[in-house]
Design an enzyme around this catalytic site. Structure first.
Site, short mmCIF file in Angstrom:
data_model
loop_
_atom_site.label_atom_id
_atom_site.label_comp_id
_atom_site.label_asym_id
_atom_site.label_seq_id
_atom_site.Cartn_x
_atom_site.Cartn_y
_atom_site.Cartn_z
N HIS A 1 0.80 -1.22 0.00
CA HIS A 1 0.00 0.00 0.00
C HIS A 1 0.83 1.28 0.00
O HIS A 1 0.28 2.38 0.09
CB HIS A 1 -0.94 -0.01 1.21
CG HIS A 1 -1.88 -1.17 1.22
ND1 HIS A 1 -1.54 -2.38 1.81
CD2 HIS A 1 -3.10 -1.33 0.67
CE1 HIS A 1 -2.54 -3.23 1.63
NE2 HIS A 1 -3.48 -2.63 0.95
N GLY B 1 -4.46 11.43 9.94
CA GLY B 1 -5.39 10.59 9.19
C GLY B 1 -5.51 11.04 7.74
O GLY B 1 -5.52 10.23 6.82
N ARG C 1 -3.25 5.10 -3.84
CA ARG C 1 -4.61 5.37 -3.33
C ARG C 1 -4.76 6.80 -2.83
O ARG C 1 -5.57 7.07 -1.94
CB ARG C 1 -4.97 4.42 -2.18
CG ARG C 1 -5.20 3.00 -2.63
CD ARG C 1 -5.51 2.10 -1.46
NE ARG C 1 -5.66 0.74 -1.93
CZ ARG C 1 -6.79 0.05 -1.86
NH1 ARG C 1 -7.86 0.58 -1.34
NH2 ARG C 1 -6.84 -1.17 -2.32
N ARG D 1 1.10 9.76 15.82
CA ARG D 1 -0.18 10.12 15.21
C ARG D 1 -0.50 11.54 15.60
O ARG D 1 -0.36 11.93 16.77
CB ARG D 1 -1.26 9.16 15.71
CG ARG D 1 -2.67 9.69 15.56
CD ARG D 1 -3.74 8.63 15.67
NE ARG D 1 -5.02 9.21 16.04
CZ ARG D 1 -5.76 10.02 15.28
NH1 ARG D 1 -5.33 10.38 14.08
NH2 ARG D 1 -6.91 10.51 15.71
N GLY E 1 -3.77 14.19 15.23
CA GLY E 1 -5.15 14.18 14.79
C GLY E 1 -6.07 14.89 15.76
O GLY E 1 -5.61 15.61 16.65
N MET F 1 -10.45 7.36 16.64
CA MET F 1 -10.69 6.07 16.00
C MET F 1 -9.44 5.26 15.69
O MET F 1 -9.53 4.27 14.97
CB MET F 1 -11.50 6.29 14.71
CG MET F 1 -12.82 7.01 14.95
SD MET F 1 -13.85 7.12 13.49
CE MET F 1 -14.39 5.43 13.31
N GLU F 2 -8.29 5.65 16.20
CA GLU F 2 -7.05 5.00 15.76
C GLU F 2 -6.07 4.61 16.86
O GLU F 2 -5.35 3.61 16.73
CB GLU F 2 -6.29 5.94 14.78
CG GLU F 2 -6.99 6.19 13.46
CD GLU F 2 -8.04 7.29 13.53
OE1 GLU F 2 -8.04 8.06 14.52
OE2 GLU F 2 -8.87 7.40 12.60
N SER G 1 -11.36 18.62 19.01
CA SER G 1 -12.03 19.41 17.95
C SER G 1 -13.49 19.66 18.26
O SER G 1 -14.11 20.56 17.70
CB SER G 1 -11.92 18.68 16.61
OG SER G 1 -12.50 17.40 16.72
N ASP G 2 -14.06 18.82 19.14
CA ASP G 2 -15.45 19.03 19.51
C ASP G 2 -15.67 18.39 20.88
O ASP G 2 -14.85 17.58 21.31
CB ASP G 2 -16.41 18.43 18.46
CG ASP G 2 -15.92 17.10 17.92
OD1 ASP G 2 -15.52 17.05 16.75
OD2 ASP G 2 -15.89 16.12 18.69
#
Ligand code: HPA
Length: 238
Positions: free
Chosen positions: A5, A21, A44, A88, A90, A180-181, A203-204
């Site tokens: 990938h 992400g 991709r 990461r 994010g 989510m990661e 972020s929220d």
């Protein structure tokens, strides 16, 4: 040689990778913060770049959304490209007393995903950040005069769960962020002997409904990318 990938040649990716992400965020971080960024993969449209941060080779690459996508890229980075450090960067939803705009350094990642369980004989893995990277990020935040809190996060497979009971469980367990990661990345990093850390901007807020305007989101992400790079620099010289 390249991987399934990632189309970069082996050797074209640095041993330290920042993993947002969103691939377009990888492109903007590379162009705004790295010296001499070169695009090394676009398979991709999952863009990846290698450049230098204060002389240190660093790559930044998109990892997609969720544990399965993140795990595909992180595994190939570790096994094929010899990557030893993944940070990461994010966003997450906040719970409890955290505020929109806060920066969380994820000490642990709990999850509703079965990804780590399947790899760990159906037992519960304590998916944790690499201590050295976490400490370096704490030190870097102090040096940058940036308020960052060490926190527990929860990585969900369900962005649209509407699960009020889950929020109660998270608050009771002093978990401050939902994304989510991270849990999958941490479990994988433990198995692959890679140092991993997630640096997250809130972020929220999942209880108050407050959210960060889009312009601030970009600024917030640039801030955490800088913090991640400073942490990497500190961890390397520690
Ligand atoms: N849930 C899951 N992932 C997220 C969220 C959220 O509320 N906010 C940012 N990433």
């Amino acid at each position: 040689m390249n991987s399934a990938h990632i189309e970069a040649d082996v050797g074209a990716i640095a041993d330290t990778v920042l993993l947002p992400g969103d691939p377009l965020r990888a492109r903007s971080v590379a162009h705004e913060l790295l010296d001499a960024p070169v695009e090394v993969t676009a398979r991709r449209n999952m863009l990846g770049y290698t450049g230098r941060w204060r002389g240190i080779p660093v790559s930044v690459m998109g990892g997609g959304m969720g544990i399965p996508s993140t795990a595909i890229y992180a595994t190939e980075l570790a096994r094929v490209y010899g990557v030893r450090r993944i940070v990461r960067i994010g966003t997450c939803g906040g719970i409890g007393e955290v505020q929109v705009g806060d920066v969380l350094l994820a000490q642990s990642g709990s999850t509703d995903s079965r990804f780590n369980r399947v790899q760990f004989g159906e037992h519960d893995l304590a998916a944790c950040a690499d201590f050295r990277l976490l400490r370096a990020a704490v030190d870097a935040a102090v040096a940058l005069d940036l308020d960052a809190r060490v926190a527990h996060v929860f990585s969900t497979d369900r962005f649209y769960s509407g699960d009020a009971a889950l929020i109660d469980h998270l608050r009771r367990h002093r978990i401050s962020g939902v994304e989510m990661e991270t849990a999958g990345l941490y479990g994988l990093a433990m198995r692959e002997n890679v140092q991993a850390l997630a640096v997250l901007a809130v972020s929220d807020h999942l209880e108050t409904g407050a959210s960060m305007p889009a312009a601030e989101r970009e600024l917030g992400l640039a801030r955490i990318a800088r913090l991640a790079l400073a942490a990497v620099e500190t961890a390397r010289i520690a």
